[in-house]
Motif scaffolding. Sequence first.
Motif, short mmCIF file in Angstrom:
data_model
loop_
_atom_site.label_atom_id
_atom_site.label_comp_id
_atom_site.label_asym_id
_atom_site.label_seq_id
_atom_site.Cartn_x
_atom_site.Cartn_y
_atom_site.Cartn_z
N GLU A 187 -13.28 -15.55 -1.78
CA GLU A 187 -11.87 -15.45 -1.45
C GLU A 187 -11.50 -13.99 -1.30
OE1 GLU A 187 -9.71 -17.27 -4.64
OE2 GLU A 187 -9.61 -15.40 -5.79
N VAL A 188 -10.38 -13.77 -0.62
CA VAL A 188 -9.87 -12.42 -0.44
C VAL A 188 -8.37 -12.43 -0.68
CG1 VAL A 188 -9.55 -12.73 2.07
CG2 VAL A 188 -9.76 -10.42 1.13
N ARG A 189 -7.89 -11.41 -1.35
CA ARG A 189 -6.47 -11.24 -1.57
C ARG A 189 -5.97 -10.15 -0.63
NH1 ARG A 189 -8.87 -12.60 -6.18
NH2 ARG A 189 -9.64 -10.49 -6.60
N VAL A 190 -4.86 -10.43 0.03
CA VAL A 190 -4.36 -9.54 1.08
C VAL A 190 -2.89 -9.24 0.82
CG1 VAL A 190 -4.18 -9.16 3.57
CG2 VAL A 190 -5.91 -10.73 2.68
N THR A 191 -2.49 -8.01 1.06
CA THR A 191 -1.08 -7.64 1.01
C THR A 191 -0.79 -6.61 2.09
OG1 THR A 191 0.73 -6.93 -0.43
CG2 THR A 191 -1.34 -5.73 -0.63
N SER A 192 0.41 -6.66 2.63
CA SER A 192 0.77 -5.80 3.75
C SER A 192 2.05 -5.05 3.45
CB SER A 192 0.97 -6.64 5.03
OG SER A 192 1.50 -5.83 6.07
N CYS A 193 2.02 -3.76 3.77
CA CYS A 193 3.22 -2.92 3.70
C CYS A 193 3.60 -2.53 5.13
CB CYS A 193 2.95 -1.68 2.86
SG CYS A 193 2.53 -2.02 1.13
N ILE B 237 1.36 -10.95 -2.39
CA ILE B 237 -0.09 -11.13 -2.35
C ILE B 237 -0.41 -12.50 -1.79
CG2 ILE B 237 -2.24 -11.08 -3.66
CD1 ILE B 237 -0.73 -8.43 -3.64
N CYS B 238 -1.29 -12.53 -0.81
CA CYS B 238 -1.75 -13.79 -0.21
C CYS B 238 -3.24 -13.95 -0.51
CB CYS B 238 -1.49 -13.78 1.29
SG CYS B 238 -2.15 -15.23 2.17
N THR B 239 -3.62 -15.09 -1.07
CA THR B 239 -5.02 -15.36 -1.38
C THR B 239 -5.59 -16.32 -0.34
OG1 THR B 239 -4.66 -15.06 -3.74
CG2 THR B 239 -6.65 -16.24 -3.09
N VAL B 240 -6.70 -15.92 0.29
CA VAL B 240 -7.30 -16.71 1.37
C VAL B 240 -8.71 -17.12 0.97
CG1 VAL B 240 -7.98 -16.71 3.80
CG2 VAL B 240 -5.97 -15.40 3.08
N PHE C 162 6.32 8.36 6.29
CA PHE C 162 6.14 6.95 5.95
C PHE C 162 4.85 6.47 6.58
CE2 PHE C 162 8.39 6.77 9.98
CZ PHE C 162 7.75 5.74 10.67
N ALA C 163 4.37 5.34 6.09
CA ALA C 163 3.12 4.78 6.61
C ALA C 163 3.13 3.28 6.40
CB ALA C 163 1.92 5.40 5.89
N THR C 164 2.45 2.58 7.27
CA THR C 164 2.19 1.16 7.05
C THR C 164 0.77 1.03 6.51
OG1 THR C 164 1.33 0.81 9.29
CG2 THR C 164 3.71 0.55 8.96
N ALA C 165 0.53 -0.04 5.78
CA ALA C 165 -0.80 -0.21 5.19
C ALA C 165 -1.09 -1.68 4.96
CB ALA C 165 -0.92 0.56 3.88
N LEU C 166 -2.36 -2.01 5.06
CA LEU C 166 -2.86 -3.35 4.77
C LEU C 166 -3.96 -3.19 3.74
CD1 LEU C 166 -2.59 -6.34 5.81
CD2 LEU C 166 -4.51 -5.84 7.32
N LEU C 167 -3.84 -3.88 2.60
CA LEU C 167 -4.84 -3.77 1.54
C LEU C 167 -5.47 -5.13 1.30
CD1 LEU C 167 -2.33 -1.67 0.63
CD2 LEU C 167 -3.97 -1.21 -1.19
N LEU C 168 -6.79 -5.13 1.07
CA LEU C 168 -7.53 -6.36 0.81
C LEU C 168 -8.41 -6.16 -0.42
CD1 LEU C 168 -7.50 -5.80 4.14
CD2 LEU C 168 -8.64 -8.00 4.15
N GLU C 169 -8.63 -7.26 -1.13
CA GLU C 169 -9.51 -7.23 -2.30
C GLU C 169 -10.35 -8.50 -2.30
OE1 GLU C 169 -8.48 -5.94 -6.62
OE2 GLU C 169 -8.15 -8.11 -6.49
N PHE C 170 -11.67 -8.32 -2.26
CA PHE C 170 -12.60 -9.45 -2.26
C PHE C 170 -13.03 -9.79 -3.68
CE2 PHE C 170 -12.92 -7.61 1.93
CZ PHE C 170 -13.02 -8.71 2.77
N SER C 171 -13.17 -11.08 -3.93
CA SER C 171 -13.69 -11.51 -5.23
C SER C 171 -15.16 -11.12 -5.36
CB SER C 171 -13.53 -13.03 -5.39
OG SER C 171 -14.26 -13.71 -4.37
N ALA C 172 -15.67 -11.19 -6.58
CA ALA C 172 -17.04 -10.74 -6.84
C ALA C 172 -18.06 -11.52 -6.03
CB ALA C 172 -17.35 -10.85 -8.33
N ASP C 173 -17.85 -12.83 -5.83
CA ASP C 173 -18.80 -13.63 -5.06
C ASP C 173 -18.35 -13.81 -3.61
OD1 ASP C 173 -16.64 -15.17 -5.59
OD2 ASP C 173 -17.73 -16.80 -6.58
N ALA C 174 -17.31 -13.08 -3.20
CA ALA C 174 -16.83 -13.07 -1.81
C ALA C 174 -16.42 -14.45 -1.32
CB ALA C 174 -17.89 -12.48 -0.89
#
Length: 368
Positions: free
Chosen positions: A247-253, A289-292, A233-245
């Motif tokens: 905002e960022v979308r974040v999700t955590s396992c 998914i959390c959008t910041v 098993f593993a824990t993970a944190l994933l992020l995705e930045f918008s094209a113009d940076a």
Amino acid sequence: MGTADHRHSGRESQGWLRGAPPPRWVRVLPPALLVAVCTAELLSRYPLDIGFLLGAIPSLAVLSYGPVATAVFGAVVIVFLYVPPLQLNHPGNTDLLTITFVAILSVAISLVRSRRDAHLVTVRTVAEAAQLAVLPPLPERVGPVRCTTFYRAAQRETLVGGDFFDVRAGPYGVRAVMGDVQGHGLSAVSTVASLLGAFRETVLDQGDLKSAAARLDRRLVVDSARTAHAELFATALLLEFSADADEVRVTSCGHPHPFLLRDGKAVELVLEPGAPLGLGFFDISPPQICTVPLERGDRLFLGSDGVSEARDATGAFYPLAERLTTLAQVRSADLTDRLWEDLLRFCTAVRDDVTMLVLTPSARGERG
């Protein structure tokens, strides 16, 4: 603002008893002892009866010299025993045979040590190349995101442990991952390689973070099925930045939450985490998914549980939020170093992998 990609073998000296080149004082010992004994005998009015000390010189030479140099030291010792002005007790046959035997044995040991050292260098070079292929240094900038990393494996003499991270640009934006697999050291490397490979595929063909997390979970479930009682098993944190940076979308396992560094403060981004990867609970408890929204000058700090769960001698946890706020004005290239030094002062025995990743979103034309 460049990367600060630190690894265990680079940050901390291995020590000469663990294969590193011997310190200068070790190399100086044989000639220094030879000079000291001879000088003492020459300056003394009476024999000092210290010629036996010369027998230790070939043995000391083994620590830092090759077989040829060790043989030279042995020959010099035998010759000096018969130099009349030195008055080194005029050794008898027994003394001479003993010192000769020690010298020959030292040459043999030096030959074995030299060959072993050459083999260890080859093995270490191959291991480092393989490990760096699994977890290569991040570039200074990935799209609109500048990256600063710090990595220290818990297991000595390794570059890769149970933590992993990566930042990649793809058709859906810049994505980042930080995770921690079960176990430490070389036993976790294959799982790290598998998850990183899956993440890099998701950057190219998965349109959203939840689908990317699902791919990582499936990868680990499949790997676990190959081995009975693997319990991977593993824990993970994933992020995705918008094209113009902006905002960022974040999700955590199941991974520790990231921190947003803004206006001299460190604010923990509280997420609704899903189940850790590989347990088979992804469909039951998927990550949210959390959008910041991001402002100019914002930075994101991602840390492994080796940072957030470090304890001092009393069992108190490392106050990560407080220390990040204290260091919030420090530039990213120095932030991870300063935090690592502070962590060592707080908890002198760090037994877990420590990973830190600072992501600084900025416009593409902005200089960093």
